[in-house]
Every structure is written in structure tokens, then in C-alpha cells.
Design an enzyme around this catalytic site. Structure first.
Site, PDB file in Angstrom:
ATOM      1  N   SER A  75       0.513  -4.859 -12.030  1.00  0.00           N
ATOM      2  CA  SER A  75      -0.457  -4.416 -11.019  1.00  0.00           C
ATOM      3  C   SER A  75      -0.087  -4.760  -9.581  1.00  0.00           C
ATOM      4  O   SER A  75      -0.798  -4.351  -8.663  1.00  0.00           O
ATOM      5  CB  SER A  75      -1.848  -4.959 -11.339  1.00  0.00           C
ATOM      6  OG  SER A  75      -2.479  -4.156 -12.310  1.00  0.00           O
ATOM      7  N   GLY A 241      -0.673  -9.423 -10.590  1.00  0.00           N
ATOM      8  CA  GLY A 241      -0.302  -8.444 -11.606  1.00  0.00           C
ATOM      9  C   GLY A 241      -0.040  -9.135 -12.924  1.00  0.00           C
ATOM     10  O   GLY A 241       0.342 -10.298 -12.958  1.00  0.00           O
TER      11      GLY A 241
END
Length: 294
Positions: A75, A241
Site C-alpha cells: 500500500s 503498506g
């Protein structure tokens, strides 16, 4: 990205590679022996692979560790996505206020903000905030679609000189983070350079650059990673992420109480697919790096 509540896990690829692989960028400085030793010991004890890139924008010095190796970004790619939207808004002044309606079939399993707003939709600006600050996967896919697809995000990265960033799949498939899979990866050095250009440089106009920084500073998912290793009175804007193989990532700009901003990218990935995330490793890396600056 896969989540347990708002927490994340990430990946591994090629643990046996040497500390510095391939040719590093021209701006790469020699890694201080003490830092190299500390990072290598941390990496060994955590039984994973660690990638670090730091830029001290005050004096131009850098600290790099496996910074030319590829890591799955999971992410953290959403930072580049939001920047691409802001870039497009420079030629489309009404883009951020554009209203996007979506359907229940668009909702992914991790959609904390878009799920709440299903009935009335969201603006592009609101989707960007959800993407950065809550890592909302549905919001990310809607933004990719608005830009015209995956290629548009990659083209934006190339436009600012980033040749390493490659987005190959949509959420959530991009988080498989298989070892040695080049898809959906970048290098710590490339991501640090891009953050520097986009948040602190002139790759975006002042208004768009300021908005990107605001979104990063409002992130809700990074309290246990880079922020946990920074002094409490510093301002940190970051994007976390995570994915399979216990990969745990964070990319950030840190604003000290005194002195110039610091760009820090930390990617960490492990050996087993079901490994747990190690946010503590990222916090420890931050402390090691910042000890060289103070």
C-alpha cells in the site's frame, strides 16, 4: 493490502542477496560502518530482508541499505497514486471536487471509509484522503480507474524520473508479495527520491504539494512504525503498506523541530508467507538512522 483492524503485514524477496546489490544511484553515500553493522544485526535478528533509504535534505547526505534491491511496495504505492491525481488536477481544476458514485460490488474487504459512504459516494479529494490516511483499498481502485488505469500511475512515476516503480495489479491482488516476483515493486532509493521530489521539491505545484503533505501528516496507520522511532515533537507524514510474507513498510517525510526535513523509506519482508508484521523493526530502523543525524 491485507489487514487485521488497521494494522498491516507485508513481504519478502531474495533474502540471500548482498547488502548492496547492483549499481546504486549517483547520490549514494558510503554507509557508515556503525550503521551498516546495526542494520545488518537488526535484519539478521528479525530473520528478514531490510531495505532503507534516507535523504537529509539539509545537507544532501544519504544513508542506503539494500536500497537498489526491489521490494514489494504494497500500500505504499498509494502515495504515488495520490500524487498522480494531484498532478492531473493541475490541468483539471475541478478534479478534486468531482463526485464519484460506486456500488456495493466495488467494495473490497478492506474499505473502512468507502463502505461508510456507499449511499452517497465521495469526491476525488475524499477518496485520496481515505487512500492515504486509512489505506482504503476500494478508494485506491476507484482512483486508479479515474486516472485511466494502472498504466497512468506508472506513466506519472516515469514523468518525475522514477524508473523503478511498477504497478502491475489492482487491490488487493498486488499484495501477494511473493519472493523474487518483480510485480508491484520498487526500490527504497527510488521511492525516497520520488518522495523528496513530490513532497519537498517542485514535481508538483505549491498547492498540490501542500495538499499531499497534509494527507500524509493525517495518516492514521503509522503510529507503530516510523513515527514510533522519531522524537515525539517531530512532525511525521507517512504511508504504510503490508501484504503476505510479513512484509511491513513505511515511507515518510519527517519535519524536525529544528533543521531541514528528512525523507525515510523502510521496507521489510520475511521468509514465511504467514509471518506476522514487524512494525517494531521499522521503529528500530528509524532510531538507528536518526541517531546519525542528531
Amino acid at each position: 493490502m491485507k489487514h487485521s483492524s488497521l494494522r498491516r503485514s507485508l513481504l519478502l524477496a531474495g533474502i540471500t542477496l548482498p547488502l548492496v546489490s547492483f549499481a546504486l544511484p549517483a547520490w549514494a553515500n558510503a554507509l557508515p560502518a556503525s550503521v551498516d553493522k546495526q542494520l545488518a544485526e537488526l535484519e539478521r535478528n528479525a530473520n528478514g530482508r531490510l531495505g532503507v533509504a534516507m535523504i537529509n535534505t539539509g545537507n544532501g547526505t544519504k544513508i542506503l541499505y539494500r536500497a537498489a534491491q526491489r521490494f514489494p511496495f504494497c500500500s505504499t504505492f498509494k502515495f504515488m497514486l495520490a500524487a498522480a491525481v494531484l498532478d492531473q488536477s493541475q490541468s483539471q481544476p475541478n478534479l478534486l471536487n468531482k463526485h464519484i458514485n460506486y456500488h456495493e460490488s466495488d467494495l473490497l474487504s478492506y474499505a473502512p471509509i468507502t463502505r461508510k459512504n456507499l449511499a452517497h459516494g465521495m469526491t476525488v479529494s475524499e477518496l485520496c484522503a481515505a487512500t492515504i490516511q486509512y489505506s482504503d483499498n476500494t478508494a485506491a481502485n476507484l482512483l486508479i480507474k479515474e486516472l485511466g488505469g494502472l498504466a497512468a500511475v506508472n506513466q506519472f512515476a516515469r514523468s518525475i524520473g522514477d524508473q523503478m516503480f511498477r504497478l502491475d495489479r489492482w487491490e488487493p491482488d498486488l499484495n501477494t508479495a511473493r519472493p523474487n516476483d518483480p510485480r508491484d515493486t520498487t526500490t527504497p532509493a527510488a521511492m525516497a527520491a520520488s518522495m523528496n521530489k513530490l513532497v519537498l521539491g517542485d514535481a508538483l505545484r505549491p498547492a498540490q504539494r501542500s495538499q499531499l503533505a497534509v494527507w500524509l501528516k493525517g495518516n492514521t496507520t503509522g503510529d507503530a512504525t516510523i513515527r514510533a522511532g522519531a522524537p515525539t515533537d517531530w512532525i511525521v507524514g507517512d504511508k504504510t503498506g503490508s501484504g503476505d510474507y510479513g512484509t511491513t513498510n513505511d515511507i515518510a517525510v519527517l519535519w524536525p523541530t529544528k533543521g531541514a526535513p528528512i525523507v525515510l523509506v523502510v521496507y521489510f519482508t520475511q521468509r514465511e508467507k504467514d509471518a506476522k508484521p514487524r512494525r517494531d523493526v521499522l521503529a528500530s530502523v528509524t532510531k538507528i538512522i536518526l541517531s546519525q543525524i542528531s
